[in-house]
Design an enzyme around this catalytic site. Structure first.
Site, PDB file in Angstrom:
ATOM      1  N   HIS A  32     113.149  31.695  37.768  1.00 62.46           N
ATOM      2  CA  HIS A  32     111.857  32.270  38.145  1.00 62.46           C
ATOM      3  C   HIS A  32     111.971  33.722  38.590  1.00 62.46           C
ATOM      4  O   HIS A  32     111.054  34.521  38.359  1.00 62.46           O
ATOM      5  CB  HIS A  32     111.213  31.434  39.254  1.00 62.46           C
ATOM      6  CG  HIS A  32     109.921  31.984  39.782  1.00 62.46           C
ATOM      7  ND1 HIS A  32     108.818  32.172  38.984  1.00 62.46           N
ATOM      8  CD2 HIS A  32     109.571  32.412  41.037  1.00 62.46           C
ATOM      9  CE1 HIS A  32     107.829  32.673  39.719  1.00 62.46           C
ATOM     10  NE2 HIS A  32     108.268  32.834  40.952  1.00 62.46           N
ATOM     11  N   HIS A  90     112.430  39.430  32.775  1.00 55.17           N
ATOM     12  CA  HIS A  90     111.975  39.589  31.405  1.00 55.17           C
ATOM     13  C   HIS A  90     111.741  41.056  31.091  1.00 55.17           C
ATOM     14  O   HIS A  90     111.648  41.896  31.980  1.00 55.17           O
ATOM     15  CB  HIS A  90     110.677  38.808  31.160  1.00 55.17           C
ATOM     16  CG  HIS A  90     109.468  39.423  31.777  1.00 55.17           C
ATOM     17  ND1 HIS A  90     109.218  39.415  33.142  1.00 55.17           N
ATOM     18  CD2 HIS A  90     108.412  40.090  31.216  1.00 55.17           C
ATOM     19  CE1 HIS A  90     108.083  40.028  33.394  1.00 55.17           C
ATOM     20  NE2 HIS A  90     107.569  40.450  32.247  1.00 55.17           N
TER      21      HIS A  90
END
Length: 381
Positions: free
Chosen positions: A145, A198
């Site tokens: 996460h 990301h």
């Protein structure tokens, strides 16, 4: 085992690519779950309008207004799907690449209602608009996460580079694409809305304004501009790291409190053109630079990491691949905000000399190296 690519589709037809580490422990791709969600149709491709004062194109993508904003871990849209979290990625992964659900460009690759191409887009006039053709992709570095590229293992970092290179090549081959931009935004301070590690890739239907500025400099200085920049920087006190194939430095005219540029020692137009040996060095070197920035103040440093690449169809022999990492962090608890001169006129004012910046950044790299020695071999955490 080599790094492997597995192509599939999401429930609304968007492409999803699983990229497995060379040392992956994941099950075979054929055993991974498919996306069973019931999704709305993809939004219409955005519209871009030309600013007649500058000739620049501005994309207006209304579908992005309601995208995810700092979701809790159990609702992370980039984590593998669970019964309680209908995320974008159906199953566990090492690295995953997929088409953005709310893209700034695309999904159309050609504008059926107007001519496209550089000749048409370079014209300037009042109230000119075009469809924002192109493609936007999300590159998930990890199923975790939280994190960033700097928190990856060397093996995973190498997988991401392979994904970047493959996607640069694939996107460059699509119709209507003029430039491919690979980047990572890190930190809420610069507007990041997802803490998941990301990056993104934009495939534009035009050559970006920043690159057009580079082309003007090449026309004025010569096709060997990047070779001359590298020679000048390597002879300066602004070098912060150097390998066999790459040199990282604080540029002569740095704009930001923290700024690092990196150039390959030979001419290469984009990430797709790198050799295996160059990618093997670059993955741990790039990770080391990011860890060094975090070590400066002992806490995560916000940054924009931008891989500048040559246009797809022009100037391939003169525009060299270049990494530019910039951060607004000017102290442990202070940021540089773009005020009147920078925001309104584009005229930057630095608060510290690039030479002092380089010395400071080298202390962070030394600290990061003592905590986790930099190496181009092995897989270190």
């Amino acid at each position: 085992m080599p790094i492997a690519f597995h192509h599939t589709t999401l429930a609304d037809g968007r492409e999803l690519i699983y990229v497995d580490d060379a040392d992956t422990t994941l099950p075979p791709a054929a055993e991974r779950r498919r996306d069973e969600r019931a999704l709305d149709p993809r939004p219409a491709t955005a519209i871009m309008r030309q600013d007649v004062l500058t000739g620049e194109w501005v994309s207006h993508a209304a579908a992005r207004q309601n995208r995810a904003f700092l979701p809790p871990a159990d609702q992370d849209p980039l984590a593998p799907q669970t019964p309680a979290n209908p995320s974008e990625i159906p199953d566990i992964y090492d690295v995953a690449v997929f088409e953005n659900r709310s893209p700034s460009f695309g999904p159309l690759l050609e504008d059926a209602n107007a001519p496209t191409g550089l000749d048409d887009l370079s014209e300037i006039g009042i109230e000119r608009s075009r469809t924002s053709v192109g493609r936007c992709e999300v590159v998930c570095f990890s199923p975790e996460h939280e994190g960033s590229f700097g928190s990856l293992s060397v093996s995973r970092a190498r997988t991401v580079f392979e994904a970047w290179a493959q996607r640069t090549e694939a996107l460059s081959a699509m119709p209507g694409i003029e430039q491919v931009f690979v980047f990572e935004n890190r930190g809420q301070e610069i507007g990041v809305t997802l803490p998941h590690p990301h990056g993104q890739i934009y495939a534009y239907p035009f050559v970006t304004p920043r690159t057009q500025g580079v082309l003007r400099s090449i026309a004025a200085v010569g096709d060997d501009l990047f070779a001359r920049i590298l020679e000048s920087e390597q002879a300066s006190e602004r070098v912060v790291a150097r390998g066999e194939y790459f040199t990282a430095f604080v540029p002569f005219a740095a704009r930001w409190p923290l700024e690092i540029h990196l150039l390959p020692h030979r001419h290469v137009a984009d990430l797709a053109g790198l050799t295996t040996e160059e990618k093997d060095e670059l993955a741990p070197l790039y990770r080391h630079l990011l860890r060094g920035l975090d070590a400066l103040y002992g806490s995560p440093t916000p940054y924009i990491s931008a891989w500048h690449q040559a246009p797809v169809h022009t100037h391939r022999d003169s525009v060299r691949l270049m990494l530019q990492i910039t951060s607004p962090r000017r102290a442990a608890d202070r940021l540089k905000y773009l005020a009147g001169s920078e925001a309104a006129m584009g005229a930057f004012i630095g608060d510290v000399t690039p030479e002092r910046q380089a010395e400071f950044i080298r202390t962070g790299l030394a600290s990061a190296d003592s905590a986790s020695p930099f190496s181009t071999e092995g897989d270190q955490r």
